[in-house]
Design a protein around this motif. Structure first.
Motif, mmCIF file in Angstrom:
data_model
loop_
_atom_site.group_PDB
_atom_site.id
_atom_site.type_symbol
_atom_site.label_atom_id
_atom_site.label_comp_id
_atom_site.label_asym_id
_atom_site.label_seq_id
_atom_site.Cartn_x
_atom_site.Cartn_y
_atom_site.Cartn_z
ATOM 1 N N UNK A 177 -37.528 32.130 60.435
ATOM 2 C CA UNK A 177 -38.055 31.190 61.425
ATOM 3 C C UNK A 177 -38.146 31.860 62.802
ATOM 4 N N UNK A 178 -37.175 32.689 63.119
ATOM 5 C CA UNK A 178 -37.211 33.417 64.390
ATOM 6 C C UNK A 178 -38.399 34.370 64.446
ATOM 7 N N UNK A 179 -38.693 35.018 63.344
ATOM 8 C CA UNK A 179 -39.877 35.884 63.292
ATOM 9 C C UNK A 179 -41.154 35.065 63.501
ATOM 10 N N UNK A 180 -41.204 33.915 62.881
ATOM 11 C CA UNK A 180 -42.406 33.072 62.964
ATOM 12 C C UNK A 180 -42.677 32.594 64.385
ATOM 13 N N UNK A 181 -41.620 32.225 65.123
ATOM 14 C CA UNK A 181 -41.789 31.666 66.461
ATOM 15 C C UNK A 181 -41.437 32.664 67.576
ATOM 16 N N UNK A 182 -41.093 33.878 67.228
ATOM 17 C CA UNK A 182 -40.713 34.918 68.197
ATOM 18 C C UNK A 182 -39.524 34.453 69.041
ATOM 19 N N UNK A 183 -38.385 34.215 68.370
ATOM 20 C CA UNK A 183 -37.194 33.664 69.000
ATOM 21 C C UNK A 183 -36.019 34.625 68.938
ATOM 22 N N UNK A 184 -35.032 34.390 69.791
ATOM 23 C CA UNK A 184 -33.768 35.103 69.723
ATOM 24 C C UNK A 184 -32.870 34.461 68.664
ATOM 25 N N UNK A 185 -31.918 35.255 68.168
ATOM 26 C CA UNK A 185 -30.941 34.811 67.164
ATOM 27 C C UNK A 185 -29.532 35.076 67.683
ATOM 28 N N UNK A 186 -28.618 34.142 67.393
ATOM 29 C CA UNK A 186 -27.255 34.289 67.890
ATOM 30 C C UNK A 186 -26.261 33.728 66.885
ATOM 31 N N UNK A 187 -25.100 34.371 66.782
ATOM 32 C CA UNK A 187 -24.001 33.860 65.967
ATOM 33 C C UNK A 187 -22.709 34.555 66.372
ATOM 34 N N UNK A 188 -21.577 34.019 65.889
ATOM 35 C CA UNK A 188 -20.303 34.720 66.008
ATOM 36 C C UNK A 188 -20.253 35.800 64.929
ATOM 37 N N UNK A 189 -19.652 36.941 65.255
ATOM 38 C CA UNK A 189 -19.555 38.010 64.260
ATOM 39 C C UNK A 189 -18.309 38.853 64.490
ATOM 40 N N UNK A 190 -17.599 39.129 63.374
ATOM 41 C CA UNK A 190 -16.428 40.016 63.374
ATOM 42 C C UNK A 190 -15.422 39.597 64.442
ATOM 43 N N UNK A 191 -15.125 38.292 64.463
ATOM 44 C CA UNK A 191 -14.250 37.740 65.491
ATOM 45 C C UNK A 191 -12.788 37.714 65.092
ATOM 46 N N UNK A 192 -12.513 37.650 63.788
ATOM 47 C CA UNK A 192 -11.142 37.422 63.352
ATOM 48 C C UNK A 192 -10.924 38.100 61.999
#
Length: 451
Positions: A219-234
């Motif tokens: 979906x981000x590719x389709x609308x040219x959007x940024x992506x965000x998430x938590x990663x390697x936090x714990x």
């Protein structure tokens, strides 16, 4: 030509390679018009503000936050738990969120951020017990005049599915994807100088399905959007990914199509050396949240080591129920102290921390052309910093180092899009008193302090 606003008599940190010791900055139509030294005649202005020799910087950029959490700040029953204990203790309270409480908590968070020198912030809103919550956040940003990067967070795995939150705050994949499209098509403004943008942000690898992660990337590719998430936090995240996916969190992140220049991740505390290199090569950015990480006691990213590997790093306040504040100045100071404590006195300077809080945050949001610096043509988002004469007594050689070393510093004047939103250290929003009264009522309701 008469410009809208002139800030003069300042020490101006324009960008990482441009500082003006005694100068002025002119603002016109929400943009930086020009910059000059005191010896150069500035353009005439409709309004002039004297900085009285104070430090002026670009507005700070908050690259990771959970604004709704200021409704449960310093919540005593979970203040000393691990990350997972903290989450499971608070999710039942956050299940009581509604549109009004989201509007109020966002309004309070944005006001607090402005008072701490922040002019642009994202918000990772992933708890959805009611519809329309992000709409309420965007309305708060619009009412204030704050530059806001909303992110459509999500969770699909409740306690019944092996996750942490109650079923009342999670959604189906179809609900999440449909609402993501709705929000993007209604609110995302990709034009220059935008005040509202939208990114896609499943909460974490252990809170959503693999299909949702993959479909969100598409979906981000389709609308040219940024992506965000938590990663390697714990470390618990490592155990979960090994058990469920047979790989590390970073390997799973790569598997679902997120290792690209669209993505920025929060925390990134426990990757391997090779994993850092791979994500840096892919163009992924990271956000360090030093105060929250230290309060939770789960470690913190080595920001300068990530930067040395080529990964842009921004700063974030993180949740107002883990950090319990929303001051990017305090995050920058803590990042400086943590970096030097970890790697020695030559490892990090105040300018490194300021760059993380400006250029680094802009890189996370994919917005380096317009925010995070004050070059002519940039968005007119800037801060005149205020510190007491007592705190600054004897600090005469380096205003940028003094800004983080001496402290505490607050925003004397915060300007967003060319408009003054904090003046003489106080926010100018006339409705703030009413908002605080209503916020207190909702906080007591959510924390079960009212009958």
């Amino acid at each position: 030509m008469i410009v809208d606003l002139l800030v003069r008599d300042a020490y101006i940190y324009v960008d990482r390679d441009w500082e003006v010791d005694g100068g002025w900055i002119a603002i016109e139509n929400g943009r930086v018009h020009s910059i000059g030294k005191t010896s150069q005649e500035p353009p005439p202005a409709a309004r002039t503000i004297s900085a009285r020799g104070r430090l002026v910087t670009p507005g700070l950029i908050n690259a990771h936050h959970h604004m709704y959490q200021n409704l449960t700040r310093s919540y005593a029953p979970v203040t000393n738990g691990s990350l997972f204990e903290w989450l499971t203790g608070l999710y039942p309270l956050w299940a009581k969120l509604d549109e009004e409480s989201l509007y109020l908590s966002t309004f309070v968070a944005m006001t607090e951020l402005l008072m701490g020198g922040c002019t642009t912030s994202m918000d990772h809103m992933y708890v959805h017990p009611k519809p329309g919550l992000i709409d309420a956040q965007i309305k708060a940003g619009t009412d204030i005049g704050f530059r806001f990067y909303a992110t459509r967070g999500s969770m699909t795995r409740s306690v019944e599915d092996g996750g942490l939150p109650p079923a009342s705050v999670v959604q189906t994949e179809e609900e999440i994807l449909a609402d993501s499209i709705r929000l993007v098509e209604r609110y995302h403004d990709a034009s220059p100088g935008a005040m509202t943008r939208v990114a896609l942000a499943p909460c974490s690898l252990f809170s959503v399905t693999e299909r949702l992660m993959s479909e969100t990337a598409r979906l981000a590719d389709r609308y040219d959007l940024r992506l965000h998430t938590h990663l390697a936090e714990d470390p618990d995240e490592d155990d979960y990914c090994a058990r469920v996916y047979g790989c590390t969190p970073t390997e799973y992140f790569e598997r679902v199509g997120w290792a690209s220049k669209r993505s920025w991740v929060a925390h990134y505390i426990y990757p391997s050396h090779d994993e850092i290199g791979r994500l840096a090569q892919a163009g992924v950015c990271a956000t360090q949240c030093p105060c929250s990480n230290m309060l939770i006691g789960g470690g913190s990213a080595d920001a300068m080591a990530l930067r040395a590997r080529g990964m842009p790093v921004g700063l974030g306040c993180d949740g107002s129920a883990s950090t319990d504040h929303a001051s990017l100045w305090l995050e920058a100071r803590t990042a400086l102290l943590l970096g030097r404590y970890r790697n020695g006195p030559r490892s990090m300077t105040a300018r490194d921390a300021l760059e993380m809080a400006t250029r680094g945050g802009a890189a996370c949001l994919g917005w380096e052309d317009e925010i995070g610096h004050l070059r002519p043509g940039a968005c007119a988002d800037l801060v005149i910093w205020k510190m007491s004469d007592v705190a600054l007594a004897g600090a005469h050689t380096d205003p940028v180092e003094a800004w983080l070393r001496c402290g505490p510093a607050v925003a004397g004047t915060t300007i967003v899009n060319g408009k003054v939103l904090v003046e003489d250290g106080e926010p100018v929003m006339p409705q703030l008193g009413d908002v605080l009264t209503r916020h207190a009522r909702h906080a007591r309701r959510i924390q079960c302090l009212e009958a």
